[in-house]
Design an enzyme around this catalytic site. Structure first.
Site, PDB file in Angstrom:
ATOM      1  N   GLN A 164       0.809  -1.218   0.000  1.00  0.00           N
ATOM      2  CA  GLN A 164       0.000   0.000   0.000  1.00  0.00           C
ATOM      3  C   GLN A 164       0.840   1.265   0.000  1.00  0.00           C
ATOM      4  O   GLN A 164       0.479   2.261  -0.645  1.00  0.00           O
ATOM      5  CB  GLN A 164      -0.958  -0.001   1.197  1.00  0.00           C
ATOM      6  CG  GLN A 164      -1.947   1.164   1.167  1.00  0.00           C
ATOM      7  CD  GLN A 164      -3.027   1.033   2.201  1.00  0.00           C
ATOM      8  OE1 GLN A 164      -3.455  -0.075   2.526  1.00  0.00           O
ATOM      9  NE2 GLN A 164      -3.478   2.137   2.751  1.00  0.00           N
ATOM     10  N   CYS A 194      -4.730 -10.380   3.545  1.00  0.00           N
ATOM     11  CA  CYS A 194      -3.649 -11.153   4.150  1.00  0.00           C
ATOM     12  C   CYS A 194      -3.659 -10.972   5.672  1.00  0.00           C
ATOM     13  O   CYS A 194      -3.078 -11.786   6.402  1.00  0.00           O
ATOM     14  CB  CYS A 194      -2.295 -10.759   3.575  1.00  0.00           C
ATOM     15  SG  CYS A 194      -1.852  -9.031   3.814  1.00  0.00           S
TER      16      CYS A 194
END
Length: 231
Positions: A164, A194
């Site tokens: 990210q 995840c």
């Protein structure tokens, strides 16, 4: 030179001698550019699909699935097509959206904010989805772009294995280059599967990353932008 290579270079973290098990589930961010091999585009898209289908069939076989079943026998080719044409299509610089600039004839000199841009990406550590919203803003330096191009830039960089932090910076650098201004801001709020579907299995947490450039990097402008983003 592909378009990704025109982005500013960033010193990568030295991972020599570090085993992936040492990294574990840490949110490692190794550099601004997506790690690609020098010959990443040696194969055509169709050749990549053909190869992925063979390899994914092997994975399915190893985990014990019956590849003669009507529901499963087409899966390797479907996955290969999805990887190349859809969820990882942002790896190919040919898919970078073409950006046309227009004169700012409206003489609008305040921030323009495009918020709640929904995107789907994939964590490069486990290849599971990242689902989130991006908010992007800029202040015109004399040029403007179509609103849909802001969305397309977000989608292009999201459609690759990602971290990210890198995604946030890649979008910001692309906007700076396209708009010819440092006055851009990017905020991403995302859920990482995840984290929520495996490992710690925390289904309530979310990750927020930000980039404030130029005139946006002041407490006043940050507060103004945050106010616009309130639901």
């Amino acid at each position: 030179m592909n378009k990704q290579q025109t982005l500013p270079k960033q010193i990568n973290q030295d991972l020599n001698g570090i085993d992936y098990q040492d990294i574990g589930d840490d949110h490692l961010f190794t550099g601004l550019e997506t790690p690609l091999k020098a010959d990443a585009f040696k194969l055509s898209d169709q050749e990549k699909k053909d190869r992925i289908a063979i390899l994914f069939e092997e994975i399915m076989d190893v985990i014990g699935l019956d590849l003669t079943d009507d529901s499963l026998k087409g899966t390797p080719k479907r996955v290969a097509k999805m990887y190349i044409d859809e969820i990882f299509s942002g790896l190919n610089p040919r898919n970078m959206p073409k950006i046309a600039l227009f004169d700012n004839k409206y003489r609008y000199n305040q921030m323009l904010v495009e918020k709640n841009i929904t995107f789907y990406s994939n964590c490069e550590h486990h290849f599971v989805p990242i689902i989130g919203k991006a908010h992007v803003a800029y202040i015109s330096s004399g040029k403007v772009i179509g609103l849909s191009k802001l969305n397309r830039i977000v989608q292009y960089y999201a459609k690759r294995p990602q971290v990210q932090e890198r995604l946030t910076n890649q979008i910001a650098e692309a906007l700076k280059a396209a708009l010819k201004t440092d006055d851009v801001a990017v905020i991403i709020d995302a859920k990482h599967l995840c984290v929520s579907s495996r490992g710690i299995k925390d289904d309530t947490s979310a990750t927020v990353t930000t980039f404030y450039g130029g005139k946006f990097n002041t407490p006043e402008k940050i507060a103004e932008l945050q106010n616009y983003l309130k639901d």
